[in-house]
Enzyme design. Structure first.
Site, PDB file in Angstrom:
ATOM      1  N   HIS A  31     -57.504  92.884 -15.704  1.00  0.00           N
ATOM      2  CA  HIS A  31     -56.561  93.642 -16.527  1.00  0.00           C
ATOM      3  C   HIS A  31     -55.560  92.727 -17.228  1.00  0.00           C
ATOM      4  O   HIS A  31     -54.885  93.160 -18.170  1.00  0.00           O
ATOM      5  CB  HIS A  31     -55.815  94.639 -15.633  1.00  0.00           C
ATOM      6  CG  HIS A  31     -55.689  96.017 -16.203  1.00  0.00           C
ATOM      7  ND1 HIS A  31     -56.484  96.515 -17.221  1.00  0.00           N
ATOM      8  CD2 HIS A  31     -54.830  97.042 -15.881  1.00  0.00           C
ATOM      9  CE1 HIS A  31     -56.133  97.762 -17.489  1.00  0.00           C
ATOM     10  NE2 HIS A  31     -55.129  98.104 -16.702  1.00  0.00           N
ATOM     11  N   TYR A  55     -51.114  89.741  -9.861  1.00  0.00           N
ATOM     12  CA  TYR A  55     -52.006  90.262 -10.897  1.00  0.00           C
ATOM     13  C   TYR A  55     -52.484  89.190 -11.868  1.00  0.00           C
ATOM     14  O   TYR A  55     -53.302  89.474 -12.750  1.00  0.00           O
ATOM     15  CB  TYR A  55     -51.298  91.356 -11.709  1.00  0.00           C
ATOM     16  CG  TYR A  55     -50.925  92.579 -10.926  1.00  0.00           C
ATOM     17  CD1 TYR A  55     -51.904  93.422 -10.405  1.00  0.00           C
ATOM     18  CD2 TYR A  55     -49.588  92.911 -10.708  1.00  0.00           C
ATOM     19  CE1 TYR A  55     -51.559  94.555  -9.683  1.00  0.00           C
ATOM     20  CE2 TYR A  55     -49.228  94.045  -9.991  1.00  0.00           C
ATOM     21  CZ  TYR A  55     -50.221  94.855  -9.482  1.00  0.00           C
ATOM     22  OH  TYR A  55     -49.874  95.973  -8.769  1.00  0.00           O
ATOM     23  N   PHE A  66     -45.186  96.605 -16.856  1.00  0.00           N
ATOM     24  CA  PHE A  66     -46.446  97.020 -16.260  1.00  0.00           C
ATOM     25  C   PHE A  66     -47.286  97.707 -17.341  1.00  0.00           C
ATOM     26  O   PHE A  66     -46.772  98.277 -18.297  1.00  0.00           O
ATOM     27  CB  PHE A  66     -46.267  97.897 -15.014  1.00  0.00           C
ATOM     28  CG  PHE A  66     -45.808  97.099 -13.820  1.00  0.00           C
ATOM     29  CD1 PHE A  66     -46.727  96.444 -13.021  1.00  0.00           C
ATOM     30  CD2 PHE A  66     -44.458  96.962 -13.539  1.00  0.00           C
ATOM     31  CE1 PHE A  66     -46.316  95.672 -11.946  1.00  0.00           C
ATOM     32  CE2 PHE A  66     -44.031  96.190 -12.470  1.00  0.00           C
ATOM     33  CZ  PHE A  66     -44.965  95.537 -11.669  1.00  0.00           C
ATOM     34  N   ASN A 111     -49.119 100.360 -17.896  1.00  0.00           N
ATOM     35  CA  ASN A 111     -49.079 101.745 -18.362  1.00  0.00           C
ATOM     36  C   ASN A 111     -47.862 102.069 -19.222  1.00  0.00           C
ATOM     37  O   ASN A 111     -47.791 103.154 -19.808  1.00  0.00           O
ATOM     38  CB  ASN A 111     -49.122 102.700 -17.171  1.00  0.00           C
ATOM     39  CG  ASN A 111     -50.446 102.634 -16.429  1.00  0.00           C
ATOM     40  OD1 ASN A 111     -51.332 101.855 -16.783  1.00  0.00           O
ATOM     41  ND2 ASN A 111     -50.590 103.449 -15.404  1.00  0.00           N
ATOM     42  N   ASN A 164     -54.963 102.638 -20.511  1.00  0.00           N
ATOM     43  CA  ASN A 164     -53.603 103.155 -20.375  1.00  0.00           C
ATOM     44  C   ASN A 164     -52.561 102.341 -21.134  1.00  0.00           C
ATOM     45  O   ASN A 164     -51.555 102.887 -21.595  1.00  0.00           O
ATOM     46  CB  ASN A 164     -53.221 103.253 -18.900  1.00  0.00           C
ATOM     47  CG  ASN A 164     -53.926 104.386 -18.197  1.00  0.00           C
ATOM     48  OD1 ASN A 164     -54.231 105.409 -18.808  1.00  0.00           O
ATOM     49  ND2 ASN A 164     -54.197 104.224 -16.914  1.00  0.00           N
TER      50      ASN A 164
END
Length: 223
Positions: free
Chosen positions: A21, A16, A67, A69, A113
């Site tokens: 993001h 990632y 993470f 969220n 989120n």
């Protein structure tokens, strides 16, 4: 010594690290290099944490390892444990164009989120740097934000992240003032709107280094 928190949002794991993001992590990694501090994992908060003194404040830099969220699960206990005076969160925003930057204090999560998680634990009383990543006409939102920046965007990222770093430094240096004054200053001097490239610029694949010296960024105060 009063304590500040600068939190960058993102997802852990190498797969990632270059995604849209993860722009919050990218800004904090740049700050780590520029300000010469290191991150280390803190099991108590499930986060990578670094710290330096800036003026009269101790400034913590935090990358949740929960993470995206579940970002609030790392940030909220950290804020409480260290009695943080002001929190500044850096996150991606699909509702503004790539490279545009806006600042706010409180208000809606805009469907993000990571912000929803923070709000669920500690409310919305924190500063935000909204780093625009734009939208895709071909991908759904989740697929888009979890994909890497494209080649043209990557050319521009270093200059944009450097601008975000200056905004963070200004926040840290002004943190003794009322939050309304801090927000007005950030909005007036660091809000960024990137002029869109003309078709000829895109076709000629001009480097961002050249474009950067020619661009007249438009700063404006949000209402």
């Amino acid at each position: 010594m009063p304590c500040l928190l600068v939190a960058g949002l993102g997802n852990p794991s190498a797969k990632y690290q270059n995604t849209r993001h993860n722009i919050g992590f990218m800004v904090l990694d740049f700050l780590s290099k520029e300000l010469d501090f290191d991150f280390s994992f803190d099991k108590k908060f499930n986060a990578e944490v670094g710290a330096i003194n800036i003026g009269p404040h101790k400034v913590f830099f935090l990358k949740p390892q929960t993470f995206m969220n579940l970002s609030g699960e790392a940030i909220n206990p950290f804020v409480r444990y260290f009695d943080i005076t002001h929190t500044f969160v850096i996150h991606d925003d699909i509702d503004i164009g790539f490279g545009d930057m806006r600042f706010k204090y409180g208000g809606s999560s805009g469907g993000h989120n990571g912000l929803k998680s923070i709000d669920s634990f500690m409310g919305d009383t924190y500063f935000r740097l909204r780093f625009g990543v734009g939208r895709s006409a071909n991908k759904n939102v989740v697929e888009y934000v979890l994909s890497d920046f494209n080649a043209q965007e990557r050319e521009q990222l270093e200059g944009l992240i450097a601008h975000a770093k200056e905004a963070v430094m200004s926040f840290c240096n002004m943190a003794q003032y009322p939050k309304e004054h801090i927000l007005t200053h950030l909005q007036q001097y660091f809000t960024l709107k990137i002029p869109k490239l003309t078709p000829s610029q895109t076709q000629n694949n001009e480097s961002f280094a050249t474009q950067f010296s020619q661009m007249q960024y438009t700063r404006f105060t949000q209402g």
